[in-house]
Every structure is written in structure tokens, then in C-alpha cells.
Scaffold this active site. Structure first.
Site, PDB file in Angstrom:
ATOM      1  N   CYS A  45     -32.772  16.600  -0.575  1.00  0.00           N
ATOM      2  CA  CYS A  45     -32.152  17.565  -1.496  1.00  0.00           C
ATOM      3  C   CYS A  45     -33.136  18.649  -1.927  1.00  0.00           C
ATOM      4  O   CYS A  45     -34.139  18.374  -2.558  1.00  0.00           O
ATOM      5  CB  CYS A  45     -31.649  16.855  -2.748  1.00  0.00           C
ATOM      6  SG  CYS A  45     -30.529  15.517  -2.417  1.00  0.00           S
ATOM      7  N   GLY A  76     -28.964  24.502  -7.465  1.00  0.00           N
ATOM      8  CA  GLY A  76     -28.306  25.193  -8.572  1.00  0.00           C
ATOM      9  C   GLY A  76     -27.415  24.306  -9.408  1.00  0.00           C
ATOM     10  O   GLY A  76     -27.064  23.199  -9.004  1.00  0.00           O
ATOM     11  N   CYS A 109     -33.081  27.083  -9.703  1.00  0.00           N
ATOM     12  CA  CYS A 109     -32.337  26.388 -10.760  1.00  0.00           C
ATOM     13  C   CYS A 109     -33.226  26.319 -11.991  1.00  0.00           C
ATOM     14  O   CYS A 109     -34.449  26.219 -11.864  1.00  0.00           O
ATOM     15  CB  CYS A 109     -31.992  24.978 -10.277  1.00  0.00           C
ATOM     16  SG  CYS A 109     -31.053  23.991 -11.457  1.00  0.00           S
ATOM     17  N   CYS A 148     -21.998  20.939   2.052  1.00  0.00           N
ATOM     18  CA  CYS A 148     -22.673  20.921   0.750  1.00  0.00           C
ATOM     19  C   CYS A 148     -23.244  22.327   0.515  1.00  0.00           C
ATOM     20  O   CYS A 148     -24.057  22.802   1.313  1.00  0.00           O
ATOM     21  CB  CYS A 148     -23.789  19.882   0.773  1.00  0.00           C
ATOM     22  SG  CYS A 148     -24.820  19.910  -0.709  1.00  0.00           S
ATOM     23  N   LEU A 206     -26.404  11.419 -13.670  1.00  0.00           N
ATOM     24  CA  LEU A 206     -26.760  10.689 -14.897  1.00  0.00           C
ATOM     25  C   LEU A 206     -28.231  10.287 -14.886  1.00  0.00           C
ATOM     26  O   LEU A 206     -29.002  10.678 -15.747  1.00  0.00           O
ATOM     27  CB  LEU A 206     -25.848   9.469 -15.020  1.00  0.00           C
ATOM     28  CG  LEU A 206     -25.727   8.863 -16.409  1.00  0.00           C
ATOM     29  CD1 LEU A 206     -25.080   9.848 -17.376  1.00  0.00           C
ATOM     30  CD2 LEU A 206     -24.912   7.574 -16.362  1.00  0.00           C
ATOM     31  N   HIS A 207     -28.600   9.437 -13.941  1.00  0.00           N
ATOM     32  CA  HIS A 207     -29.995   9.092 -13.640  1.00  0.00           C
ATOM     33  C   HIS A 207     -30.758   8.318 -14.710  1.00  0.00           C
ATOM     34  O   HIS A 207     -31.907   7.927 -14.488  1.00  0.00           O
ATOM     35  CB  HIS A 207     -30.822  10.326 -13.252  1.00  0.00           C
ATOM     36  CG  HIS A 207     -30.238  11.116 -12.119  1.00  0.00           C
ATOM     37  ND1 HIS A 207     -29.769  10.546 -10.970  1.00  0.00           N
ATOM     38  CD2 HIS A 207     -30.040  12.449 -11.968  1.00  0.00           C
ATOM     39  CE1 HIS A 207     -29.314  11.483 -10.156  1.00  0.00           C
ATOM     40  NE2 HIS A 207     -29.456  12.643 -10.737  1.00  0.00           N
ATOM     41  N   ASN A 267     -35.145  10.778  -3.075  1.00  0.00           N
ATOM     42  CA  ASN A 267     -36.046  11.302  -2.044  1.00  0.00           C
ATOM     43  C   ASN A 267     -37.340  11.730  -2.710  1.00  0.00           C
ATOM     44  O   ASN A 267     -37.318  12.460  -3.697  1.00  0.00           O
ATOM     45  CB  ASN A 267     -35.418  12.516  -1.362  1.00  0.00           C
ATOM     46  CG  ASN A 267     -34.149  12.149  -0.622  1.00  0.00           C
ATOM     47  OD1 ASN A 267     -34.150  11.258   0.207  1.00  0.00           O
ATOM     48  ND2 ASN A 267     -33.064  12.817  -0.948  1.00  0.00           N
ATOM     49  N   CYS A 292     -36.518  16.817  -8.803  1.00  0.00           N
ATOM     50  CA  CYS A 292     -35.772  17.726  -7.913  1.00  0.00           C
ATOM     51  C   CYS A 292     -36.615  18.919  -7.491  1.00  0.00           C
ATOM     52  O   CYS A 292     -37.229  19.585  -8.318  1.00  0.00           O
ATOM     53  CB  CYS A 292     -34.510  18.206  -8.615  1.00  0.00           C
ATOM     54  SG  CYS A 292     -33.503  19.300  -7.598  1.00  0.00           S
TER      55      CYS A 292
HETATM   56  N1  SAH Z   1     -27.245  20.743 -10.660  1.00  0.00           N
HETATM   57  C1  SAH Z   1     -26.245  19.865 -10.125  1.00  0.00           C
HETATM   58  C2  SAH Z   1     -26.083  19.932  -8.622  1.00  0.00           C
HETATM   59  C3  SAH Z   1     -27.307  19.979  -7.782  1.00  0.00           C
HETATM   60  S1  SAH Z   1     -28.233  18.492  -7.612  1.00  0.00           S
HETATM   61  C4  SAH Z   1     -26.530  18.448 -10.581  1.00  0.00           C
HETATM   62  O1  SAH Z   1     -27.492  18.226 -11.281  1.00  0.00           O
HETATM   63  O2  SAH Z   1     -25.727  17.576 -10.307  1.00  0.00           O
HETATM   64  C5  SAH Z   1     -27.223  17.486  -6.612  1.00  0.00           C
HETATM   65  C6  SAH Z   1     -27.606  16.036  -6.662  1.00  0.00           C
HETATM   66  O3  SAH Z   1     -28.857  15.816  -5.979  1.00  0.00           O
HETATM   67  C7  SAH Z   1     -27.795  15.556  -8.087  1.00  0.00           C
HETATM   68  O4  SAH Z   1     -27.187  14.317  -8.301  1.00  0.00           O
HETATM   69  C8  SAH Z   1     -29.289  15.472  -8.171  1.00  0.00           C
HETATM   70  O5  SAH Z   1     -29.648  14.655  -9.216  1.00  0.00           O
HETATM   71  C9  SAH Z   1     -29.650  14.981  -6.783  1.00  0.00           C
HETATM   72  N2  SAH Z   1     -31.071  15.091  -6.465  1.00  0.00           N
HETATM   73  C10 SAH Z   1     -31.952  16.009  -6.875  1.00  0.00           C
HETATM   74  N3  SAH Z   1     -33.189  15.745  -6.428  1.00  0.00           N
HETATM   75  C11 SAH Z   1     -33.093  14.631  -5.699  1.00  0.00           C
HETATM   76  C12 SAH Z   1     -34.027  13.851  -4.968  1.00  0.00           C
HETATM   77  N4  SAH Z   1     -35.334  14.165  -4.933  1.00  0.00           N
HETATM   78  N5  SAH Z   1     -33.551  12.756  -4.341  1.00  0.00           N
HETATM   79  C13 SAH Z   1     -32.233  12.424  -4.390  1.00  0.00           C
HETATM   80  N6  SAH Z   1     -31.326  13.114  -5.049  1.00  0.00           N
HETATM   81  C14 SAH Z   1     -31.742  14.205  -5.710  1.00  0.00           C
END
Ligand code: SAH
Length: 342
Positions: free
Chosen positions: A332, A158, A111, A104, A214-215, A289, A118
Site C-alpha cells: 500500500c 489519500g 495524504c 483500487c 480501525l487498527h 506491510n 502508511c
Molecule cells: N485513507 C483511507 C484510505 C487509504 S488507506 C483509510 O485510511 O482507510 C487504505 C488501507 O490501507 C487502510 O486500511 C490503511 O490502513 C491500509 N494501509 C496503510 N498502510 C498500510 C501498510 N503499510 N500495510 C497494510 N495496510 C496498510
């Protein structure tokens, strides 16, 4: 000046020509950089001493420096903190699955997308990573572990589609037969939904796996946790994804992080069904997380199971993401942040 190990083979041929060298040197150099993963010109013994000296002077090589490495005793997951040439710190992860090892990688330092749950985004964007720095994460991990890497996921810090040109160059180099030759189908790009770039990717028809973070199921709810929704609505994103699926004939992954009380109700699950029904897709449910700075908590096991049940019952293929490396506790984006704040 661009790093020499960020260059495509054709660009490398031009460099070699400008140094008044025979063009077959380009092949040799490409092979040292991308197949043998060597960063020291003195080890490139099939090059003349004079060429090595010219290269050293004009095109110094920089191997990412391992600042810290954490290894999980449970599943062997390895988390790396790397120092870049300018002192910035990034993180990457090596995960082992039955089908092979997966790395990964981060695509930017920091970012600017501002997703509320995040950790990568708290200090904003510092800069884009170069192709060589993206490759360097994979190469350093291979050199450190001797592991054969079969998959790449661009899910570290990023937004890859905000660093589009460098990301494409990374893909070209990592996929090159004279380099690591990692199949394009074994590469996943994760995006928060930069719709116009999804359309550009669709036109390239590469066959890579596209993952959409998506979330949330409505613009109102998504705006609150992912500000990018103000720029590209759910409709914009899903329209782009539909075109992507039609043009590439590839199944798209939707990532959905379950946050307690925010997006994890049965109602949310039903709305998600309505949004995705009929699409060639797969849903990856992620127990979020918790990050120290924010008040978002992981959904309960019960809620997650209920959520998955509703999707599966409607034939939307759903998996719950397995947590890897739990004992080294580095969710993450959190590893870098913790380090930078020391
Ligand atoms: N910017 C890109 C890639 C980086 S984030 C994106 O948004 O997809 C990679 C993944 O980690 C994304 O699905 C993001 O939503 C997730 N992610 C970010 N913070 C997180 C957290 N606290 N717990 C679990 N997943 C998380």
C-alpha cells in the site's frame, strides 16, 4: 476551469448550450467520455468538425499517462503508476477475483492523515484529485487491459472523505447508466474515520460499502499510530458508524492491520470484540506491510491466526486479507513513494 469530463450530465448540457449546440450533443459527449472512454476529440466522429475544434480549444482532454506497470506472475495483479497533467504521480491497482476485476484508486496526491504505518502520508498532502482524475485511473486501466471492471475500492493513496465533493461526483459518474454503470454496491470507500463525513454519507443512503481503518482498540493506542484519533475519538467514529448502519442497513467493514507487538495481542483481540459486538460488521485483518522508513513489522502468522480465532469464536465475521501481487512487491502506497524518491 473545470475539466469537461468531470462534469455531470446536467452540467455538460449547460456547456453544450453555451456553445450554441443542440442539447443532444451532451449525450453524445457523455457517451464518448464515460462509455467509450475516448480522449481524442478527432475520434468523436459523430460530432461536427466545428464543434470538435471548439471543444479542443476550450476543453482539452487529458488521459492519464502510464509511467510504469508491474504485472504479477502469480495472480495477474497489475500495479500502475500514472502521471497527471501537472506532473504529479499517483498509483492504482487492478486485482482479479473470482467475482470480477476490481480497481483500487487513489483519491489524493499524498495524504495528510499521518498514519504511522502508511507510506502515502510521509510527504503530506499535495492536492485533491479531480473527479476526472479518479475516473481516469479506472478508464486508463480498462483501455489498457480490455478488462471489464466490476468493483471499485477507494483504498489507494489519500483520504476519500477529505475530498468529499469530488468523490461524490466520481460516484455519480462511474455509476451512471450511460457510462461504466458500476453498481453502487460494488464500490467501497475506506476511511480513517472522519466522523462528520460518515454521518453525511449516512444521510445520502447510497448503499455503498463503508470500510473503516480501525487498527487499534483504545484511543491511547490509536493516537500513537493514527493521529486523526486526536480529532475524532473511537467513540465519535463508532457512534457515526452505528448511525450509518441504522440509516443505510448496510454492513460495515473494519480494517485492522496487525503490527507486531503493537496491536496484535490476544488482549487486543478481546478488546476488539467488546468494541464491535452486536454491530452489523465484518472484520478484515491485514498483515501489515513493512515500510522502509518506519519501524513497524508485520505480525506473525501465529498471532494473526490466534487473533482471527478469538473474533470468530465471538461470532464477529472475520477474514484475513489475502496478499495479491506479492512478487511485484508494492505494498500500500509504496510504489509511488519509491518512484518519487528515485
Ligand atoms: N485513507 C483511507 C484510505 C487509504 S488507506 C483509510 O485510511 O482507510 C487504505 C488501507 O490501507 C487502510 O486500511 C490503511 O490502513 C491500509 N494501509 C496503510 N498502510 C498500510 C501498510 N503499510 N500495510 C497494510 N495496510 C496498510
Amino acid at each position: 476551469m473545470e475539466e469537461i469530463n468531470s462534469l455531470s450530465f446536467i452540467e455538460l448540457e449547460k456547456v453544450v448550450k453555451n456553445l450554441s449546440e443542440n442539447s443532444f450533443r451532451a449525450k453524445q459527449l457523455f457517451n464518448w467520455f464515460h462509455e467509450k472512454l475516448v480522449y481524442d476529440y478527432d475520434k468523436m466522429t459523430n460530432l461536427s468538425l466545428s464543434l470538435r475544434n471548439k471543444l479542443k480549444e476550450k476543453y482539452p482532454l487529458y488521459e492519464l499517462y502510464i509511467v510504469q506497470k508491474l504485472v504479477s506472475n502469480i495472480d495477474g495483479t497489475k500495479k500502475y503508476l500514472f502521471k497527471l497533467q501537472d506532473g504529479n504521480i499517483i498509483e492504482s491497482v487492478l486485482m482479479k477475483y473470482k467475482h470480477g476485476a476490481s480497481v483500487c484508486i487513489s483519491t489524493q496526491v499524498g495524504c495528510r492523515m499521518g498514519c504511522k504505518f502508511c507510506a502515502s502520508t510521509i510527504d503530506g498532502l499535495v492536492r485533491n484529485l479531480t473527479p476526472a482524475e479518479m475516473l481516469g485511473q479506472v478508464y486508463s486501466i480498462i483501455n489498457d487491459t480490455n478488462e471489464k471492471v466490476s468493483n471499485i475500492v477507494m483504498m489507494g493513496t489519500g483520504e476519500p472523505l477529505e475530498n468529499y465533493e469530488n468523490m461524490l461526483k466520481f460516484l455519480e459518474l462511474i455509476n451512471n447508466e450511460q457510462g461504466q454503470n458500476i453498481g453502487i454496491r460494488h464500490i467501497t470507500i475506506s476511511t480513517c474515520g472522519i466522523a462528520p463525513k460518515i454521518l453525511e454519507l449516512a444521510d445520502l443512503n447510497f448503499g455503498l460499502t463503508l470500510a473503516i481503518s480501525l487498527h487499534a482498540t483504545t484511543n491511547d493506542k490509536r493516537c500513537k499510530i493514527m493521529p486523526i484519533t486526536n480529532k475524532y475519538s473511537l467513540e465519535d467514529i463508532l457512534d457515526a458508524v452505528k448511525i450509518y448502519i441504522t440509516k443505510t442497513n448496510r454492513r460495515v467493514t473494519f480494517e485492522y492491520g496487525l503490527i507486531l507487538g503493537k496491536n496484535d495481542s490476544q488482549e487486543d483481540a478481546k478488546e476488539l470484540v467488546t468494541l464491535l459486538k452486536g454491530l452489523n460488521c465484518h472484520v478484515n485483518l491485514i498483515p501489515i506491510n513493512t515500510i522502509d522508513e518506519k519501524d513497524y513489522k508485520a505480525s506473525s502468522t501465529k498471532n494473526i491466526a490466534e487473533f482471527a480465532k478469538i473474533l470468530n469464536a465471538q461470532n464477529i465475521q472475520t477474514t484475513i486479507r489475502r496478499k495479491l501481487g506479492e512478487d511485484i512487491d508494492a505494498a500500500c502506497g509504496q510504489l509511488r513513494r519509491r518512484f518519487v524518491n528515485l
